[in-house]
Design a protein around this motif. Structure first.
Motif, short mmCIF file in Angstrom:
data_model
loop_
_atom_site.label_atom_id
_atom_site.label_comp_id
_atom_site.label_asym_id
_atom_site.label_seq_id
_atom_site.Cartn_x
_atom_site.Cartn_y
_atom_site.Cartn_z
N GLY A 120 84.83 2.26 23.02
CA GLY A 120 84.27 0.92 23.16
C GLY A 120 82.87 0.80 22.60
N LEU A 121 82.58 1.54 21.54
CA LEU A 121 81.25 1.50 20.94
C LEU A 121 81.06 0.20 20.15
CD1 LEU A 121 81.08 5.20 19.68
CD2 LEU A 121 80.05 4.25 21.75
N GLN A 122 79.86 -0.37 20.24
CA GLN A 122 79.60 -1.67 19.63
C GLN A 122 79.18 -1.52 18.16
OE1 GLN A 122 80.22 -4.58 21.47
NE2 GLN A 122 81.09 -3.03 22.81
N THR A 127 71.72 -2.72 10.62
CA THR A 127 71.36 -3.03 12.00
C THR A 127 69.87 -2.75 12.25
OG1 THR A 127 71.79 -0.81 12.88
CG2 THR A 127 73.67 -2.32 12.73
N ASP A 139 83.62 -5.42 15.75
CA ASP A 139 84.69 -5.75 16.68
C ASP A 139 85.97 -4.99 16.31
OD1 ASP A 139 86.68 -7.63 15.15
OD2 ASP A 139 84.71 -8.37 14.63
N SER A 140 86.90 -4.93 17.23
CA SER A 140 88.08 -4.08 17.06
C SER A 140 88.93 -4.49 15.86
CB SER A 140 88.93 -4.08 18.33
OG SER A 140 89.32 -5.40 18.68
N ASP A 159 82.01 -9.92 11.38
CA ASP A 159 82.38 -8.52 11.14
C ASP A 159 83.75 -8.46 10.47
OD1 ASP A 159 80.09 -7.41 12.17
OD2 ASP A 159 80.95 -6.94 14.13
N ASP A 164 73.13 2.43 24.29
CA ASP A 164 72.03 1.72 23.64
C ASP A 164 70.77 2.57 23.73
OD1 ASP A 164 69.97 0.06 22.83
OD2 ASP A 164 70.77 -1.71 23.83
N THR A 174 85.27 -13.02 13.85
CA THR A 174 83.83 -12.82 13.72
C THR A 174 83.44 -12.59 12.26
OG1 THR A 174 83.97 -10.41 13.89
CG2 THR A 174 83.85 -11.65 15.97
N SER A 218 73.53 -8.90 10.12
CA SER A 218 73.60 -9.81 11.26
C SER A 218 72.59 -10.93 11.04
CB SER A 218 73.27 -9.07 12.56
OG SER A 218 71.92 -8.65 12.55
#
Length: 237
Positions: free
Chosen positions: A192-194, A161, A197-198, A142, A170, A140, A13
């Motif tokens: 829906g875990l970050q 990360t 992206d999907s 990702d 979190d 993105t 990132s």
């Protein structure tokens, strides 16, 4: 020394380059990451890198300020080029031959992305940094990472990360958050875990490429992952 993964795609990132700062590049932190990459490159592993641009500009921030989404996304892509050039400079200073390839042509500073050329660089033990995302708005970095990982036949996507894996919540905000040692692609999507992206998760699932989420700030962690040690969380089928 036997490695488990011979070809990897490292997803960084933009925020990873900030260190404890609030903006831009902290060169002490960047140099730490550079040396982690060098350690793995010296083992003969083929390394592709995709770095985000959130430490400089995020497209989604631009749209929140009433900017045109496409314009904001292109600005975010240019931010990734700045980060990529900084990484290239750091890697070459420690003796790691590196090439930057961009999805948007800017020949004065980097090569355009050409898959065959990227593969040739990897064969010659050069680290290849893929900049400017996919070159398209609405996608993105990702998704760019999983796309480039698939194109270079990466055996794994390493998602670097600030935390040591995937949690139910979190861990910095919820002390009861539980870490997953492993989790399936569909569970990441359904819960829906970050993680990514999907679109990125789906691409990895379709191409059967595992994702390992790990703490980039742990010294030697990247090497441990490549060696097959259980570090972080693995997302797979």
């Amino acid at each position: 020394m036997q490695v488990k993964y011979n070809t990897i795609l490292l997803k960084l990132s933009g925020e990873a380059l900030m260190g404890d700062g609030e903006y831009g590049i902290d060169f002490k932190t960047a140099n730490f990451i550079v040396n982690e990459i060098k350690e793995v490159a010296d083992m003969g592993v083929n390394i592709g890198v995709v770095v985000g641009g959130g430490n400089i500009f995020r497209g989604i921030q631009g749209t929140a300020r009433n900017m045109d989404r496409v314009t904001a996304d292109y600005m975010g892509m240019l931010a990734t080029v700045i980060n990529s050039l900084a990484l290239q400079d750091g890697l070459e200073k420690v003796g790691v031959p590196t090439r930057v390839q961009t999805a948007i042509e800017m020949r004065q500073i980097a090569e355009p992305f050409i898959r065959r050329r990227a593969m040739r660089h990897l064969e010659k033990s050069r680290v290849v940094i893929f900049a400017a995302g996919t070159g398209n708005p609405y996608f993105t970095t990702d998704t760019a990472a999983t796309l480039r990982g698939t194109e270079i036949n990466a055996q794994v996507i390493l998602k670097a990360t600030k935390v040591d894996g995937v949690y139910t919540a979190d861990p910095k905000k919820d002390k009861n958050a539980v870490k997953f040692e492993s989790i399936q692609y569909l569970d990441v999507l359904n819960k829906g875990l970050q993680v990514m992206d999907s679109t990125a998760i789906t691409m990895c699932m379709d191409n059967k490429i595992p994702i390992i989420v790990f703490d980039i700030y742990g010294k030697g962690n990247m090497k441990k992952v490549v060696m097959g040690e259980k570090i972080g969380t693995i997302v797979e089928g």
